[in-house]
Design a protein around this motif. Structure first.
Motif, mmCIF file in Angstrom:
data_model
loop_
_atom_site.group_PDB
_atom_site.id
_atom_site.type_symbol
_atom_site.label_atom_id
_atom_site.label_comp_id
_atom_site.label_asym_id
_atom_site.label_seq_id
_atom_site.Cartn_x
_atom_site.Cartn_y
_atom_site.Cartn_z
ATOM 1 N N GLY A 144 0.817 -1.214 0.000
ATOM 2 C CA GLY A 144 0.000 0.000 0.000
ATOM 3 C C GLY A 144 0.845 1.255 0.000
ATOM 4 N N MET A 145 1.944 1.252 0.748
ATOM 5 C CA MET A 145 2.840 2.409 0.789
ATOM 6 C C MET A 145 3.467 2.671 -0.578
ATOM 7 S SD MET A 145 6.278 2.929 3.085
ATOM 8 C CE MET A 145 5.372 2.759 4.626
ATOM 9 N N LEU A 146 3.907 1.589 -1.253
ATOM 10 C CA LEU A 146 4.502 1.763 -2.583
ATOM 11 C C LEU A 146 3.486 2.316 -3.578
ATOM 12 C CD1 LEU A 146 6.656 -1.491 -2.945
ATOM 13 C CD2 LEU A 146 7.465 0.834 -2.558
ATOM 14 N N ALA A 147 2.256 1.792 -3.523
ATOM 15 C CA ALA A 147 1.235 2.261 -4.458
ATOM 16 C C ALA A 147 0.873 3.720 -4.224
ATOM 17 C CB ALA A 147 -0.019 1.384 -4.340
ATOM 18 N N SER A 148 0.905 4.183 -2.981
ATOM 19 C CA SER A 148 0.549 5.576 -2.691
ATOM 20 C C SER A 148 1.691 6.535 -3.022
ATOM 21 C CB SER A 148 0.161 5.715 -1.213
ATOM 22 O OG SER A 148 1.267 5.411 -0.380
ATOM 23 N N VAL A 149 2.924 6.067 -2.929
ATOM 24 C CA VAL A 149 4.070 6.938 -3.224
ATOM 25 C C VAL A 149 4.306 7.036 -4.726
ATOM 26 C CG1 VAL A 149 6.575 7.185 -2.966
ATOM 27 C CG2 VAL A 149 5.171 6.557 -0.990
ATOM 28 N N TYR A 150 4.210 5.897 -5.435
ATOM 29 C CA TYR A 150 4.446 5.872 -6.882
ATOM 30 C C TYR A 150 3.095 5.828 -7.594
ATOM 31 C CZ TYR A 150 9.187 4.768 -5.461
ATOM 32 O OH TYR A 150 10.438 4.807 -4.880
ATOM 33 N N THR A 151 2.627 6.982 -8.044
ATOM 34 C CA THR A 151 1.291 7.081 -8.633
ATOM 35 C C THR A 151 1.270 6.754 -10.117
ATOM 36 O OG1 THR A 151 1.632 9.453 -8.994
ATOM 37 C CG2 THR A 151 0.560 8.789 -6.936
ATOM 38 N N ASP A 152 2.401 6.923 -10.811
ATOM 39 C CA ASP A 152 2.462 6.560 -12.218
ATOM 40 C C ASP A 152 2.537 5.043 -12.345
ATOM 41 O OD1 ASP A 152 2.998 7.377 -15.142
ATOM 42 O OD2 ASP A 152 4.658 6.009 -14.691
ATOM 43 N N ASP A 153 1.787 4.499 -13.312
ATOM 44 C CA ASP A 153 1.682 3.046 -13.425
ATOM 45 C C ASP A 153 3.025 2.387 -13.704
ATOM 46 O OD1 ASP A 153 -0.127 0.599 -13.757
ATOM 47 O OD2 ASP A 153 0.949 0.618 -15.658
ATOM 48 N N GLU A 154 3.841 3.004 -14.577
ATOM 49 C CA GLU A 154 5.144 2.405 -14.908
ATOM 50 C C GLU A 154 6.084 2.451 -13.711
ATOM 51 O OE1 GLU A 154 8.572 2.618 -18.412
ATOM 52 O OE2 GLU A 154 6.948 4.099 -18.333
ATOM 53 N N GLU A 155 6.141 3.596 -13.030
ATOM 54 C CA GLU A 155 6.990 3.702 -11.842
ATOM 55 C C GLU A 155 6.525 2.753 -10.739
ATOM 56 O OE1 GLU A 155 6.998 7.723 -10.588
ATOM 57 O OE2 GLU A 155 8.297 8.437 -12.217
ATOM 58 N N ARG A 156 5.209 2.645 -10.597
ATOM 59 C CA ARG A 156 4.658 1.744 -9.581
ATOM 60 C C ARG A 156 5.057 0.294 -9.882
ATOM 61 N NH1 ARG A 156 -1.542 2.265 -9.173
ATOM 62 N NH2 ARG A 156 -0.991 4.181 -8.088
ATOM 63 N N GLY A 157 4.978 -0.085 -11.154
ATOM 64 C CA GLY A 157 5.380 -1.427 -11.530
ATOM 65 C C GLY A 157 6.840 -1.702 -11.218
ATOM 66 N N ASN A 158 7.711 -0.723 -11.493
ATOM 67 C CA ASN A 158 9.133 -0.901 -11.194
ATOM 68 C C ASN A 158 9.372 -1.048 -9.700
ATOM 69 O OD1 ASN A 158 9.575 -0.602 -13.919
ATOM 70 N ND2 ASN A 158 10.176 1.552 -13.785
ATOM 71 N N ALA A 159 8.699 -0.195 -8.908
ATOM 72 C CA ALA A 159 8.886 -0.243 -7.456
ATOM 73 C C ALA A 159 8.386 -1.566 -6.870
ATOM 74 C CB ALA A 159 8.166 0.936 -6.796
ATOM 75 N N ILE A 160 7.220 -2.005 -7.312
ATOM 76 C CA ILE A 160 6.682 -3.272 -6.807
ATOM 77 C C ILE A 160 7.543 -4.438 -7.273
ATOM 78 C CG2 ILE A 160 4.713 -4.849 -7.001
ATOM 79 C CD1 ILE A 160 2.879 -2.451 -6.863
ATOM 80 N N GLY A 161 8.119 -4.331 -8.481
ATOM 81 C CA GLY A 161 9.032 -5.370 -8.941
ATOM 82 C C GLY A 161 10.252 -5.492 -8.050
ATOM 83 N N ILE A 162 10.792 -4.353 -7.614
ATOM 84 C CA ILE A 162 11.937 -4.389 -6.688
ATOM 85 C C ILE A 162 11.528 -5.010 -5.356
ATOM 86 C CG2 ILE A 162 13.545 -2.944 -5.385
ATOM 87 C CD1 ILE A 162 13.505 -0.992 -7.753
#
Length: 449
Positions: A140-158
């Protein structure tokens, strides 16, 4: 009959019935005159059953006990998640994450010093509470910090790569330490690492602060009724159920068919862990370009095919390719579906993520709860190969449903907000797979909101 010798003469006789040695007071002439003597010279020690327990009943019964032990954590996590999601909406993500660390540290110490199945079961169940706090709050924290879909995907991938590292190191580390050092050592080392993680959280996240969400999120029940969220959750569930069934059943099947050393039981999972790490990092970026729905569809098919190939392995080397395929495919599914869950909330509901990632974690836990518990019983009743066949076919049949995630429609209420030129609320923009949306006429591209 030969005359009896003096009473002080004794002879050792090996019993072929129970492999014991008995001492008799009769003379050697009496005992060796019988036809038994040729048999005594040809006795060979039986094979040590602890090295290769071929289809031993007691070993088959371990399928159920080990499966329940594995499933207890996921079952408790499954029950806890619906409470943690709304809680993060009220108090923020930092405090639940730190609470999860504290609980995990306590359960690790319990594992180190438990001496009975009951205590191990309790420690494993306690892990479920800690994992629920950490995973729901973290995603939830990652999704709220990274609002762009591509950036969110990269962050969740890490983040999923961090999960893969734990799965990569865990089985071989635990099995090697267990054989050469003992049961307590690996858990004490984990406890030390947990303390370091807690110190890092205190320094960076400052979990004493309560930071609730600025808007009320969509209810958990409403999200669970969304068919697109259910398809994404189903992909996560069935893909991870494959590895969940392998974890308790594969080592026992290996002991029945391959006679491996103890350390090899954990090393067998290394190819799956390495490929999961590779898959999550590659497709965290690639899935956005090729379409997350397509990435997940291919991943589900690959999971099914790879899991069907596992029973054909004749030794530990034959498990390398199927296990590699299973881990790589699950990495494709997880790195695609986790960002899609946040995207679906942005597109069809209120952009508050605690509840939707509680659903994602529930799906993950359902795979790891039902998989080991049912898998152990199925493996015991109809055999390990049939168990792999069932879950492989289920994954292949579910894969086409991912096509519906290709272009999910926006909720009418949400579209009204998007199109309302008089809307003065501060909202965010996001884009995925070629479509972009801008919420509100006062949108500022530099604004973190």
């Amino acid at each position: 009959m030969s005359p009896l010798s003096p009473s002080g003469t004794f002879q050792s006789i090996v019993s072929l019935y129970d492999n014991t040695t008995r001492v008799t007071g009769f003379s050697p002439q009496m005992s060796t005159a019988s036809p038994m003597s040729p048999a005594l010279t040809s006795v060979t020690p039986p094979q040590n059953k602890s090295d290769c327990p071929k289809a031993d009943d007691q070993l088959l019964n371990e399928n159920v006990k080990v499966g329940l032990l594995f499933a207890s954590k996921a079952t408790v996590q499954l029950i806890t998640n619906p409470f943690i999601g709304p809680l993060t909406n009220r108090i923020g993500y930092q405090i639940p994450m730190f609470a999860g660390f504290c609980i995990m540290f306590l359960s690790t110490l319990m594992f180190a010093f438990s001496s009975s199945y009951t205590l191990l079961f309790l420690a494993r169940s306690l892990q479920g509470v800690g994992s629920s706090c950490s995973s729901v709050a973290g995603m939830g924290m990652l999704a709220s910090v990274y609002t762009d879909d591509e950036e969110r995907g990269n962050a969740i991938g890490i983040a999923l790569g961090g999960l893969a590292m734990g799965v990569l190191v865990g089985p071989p580390f635990g099995s090697v330490m267990y054989e050469f050092v003992g049961k307590t050592a690996p858990f004490l080392i984990l406890a030390v690492l947990a303390v370091l993680d807690g110190a890092l959280q205190l320094f960076v996240l400052q979990p004493s602060k309560v930071e609730p969400e600025t808007q009320k999120g969509t209810s958990l029940i409403t999200l669970m009724k969304d068919p697109y969220i259910l398809i994404a959750a189903g992909s996560i569930c069935f893909a991870n159920m494959a590895i969940a069934m392998l974890e308790p059943a594969l080592p026992i099947w290996m002991m029945e068919t391959m006679c491996p050393r103890k350390w090899q039981l954990g090393v067998a999972f290394v190819p799956a862990s390495i490929s999961y790490l590779i898959g999550t990092n590659i497709f965290a970026v690639l899935a956005h370009k090729m379409g997350r729905w397509l990435c997940s569809l291919i991943g589900m098919l690959l999971v099914g095919i790879s899991i069907l190939c596992v029973p054909f392995a004749k030794d530990i080397y034959g498990l390398i390719v199927p296990n590699f395929g299973v881990g790589f495919a699950i990495g494709m599914v997880d790195s695609s579906m986790m960002p899609i869950m946040g995207y679906l909330v942005d597109l069809r509901h209120v952009s508050v993520y605690g509840s939707v990632y509680a659903i994602a974690d529930v799906a993950f836990c359902m795979g790891f709860a039902f998989g080991p518990s049912a898998g152990g019983a199925i493996a015991r009743s109809i055999g390990f190969p049939w168990l792999m066949t069932i879950i492989g076919v289920v994954d292949i049949l579910f894969a086409p449903l991912c096509f519906f995630l290709r272009n999910p429609p926006a909720n009418e209420e949400k579209m009204a907000i998007l199109m309302d030129s008089n809307c003065s609320m501060k909202t965010r923009s996001y884009s995925t797979q070629g479509s972009s949306y801008q919420m509100g006429d006062d949108f500022d591209p530099e604004s973190p909101e």
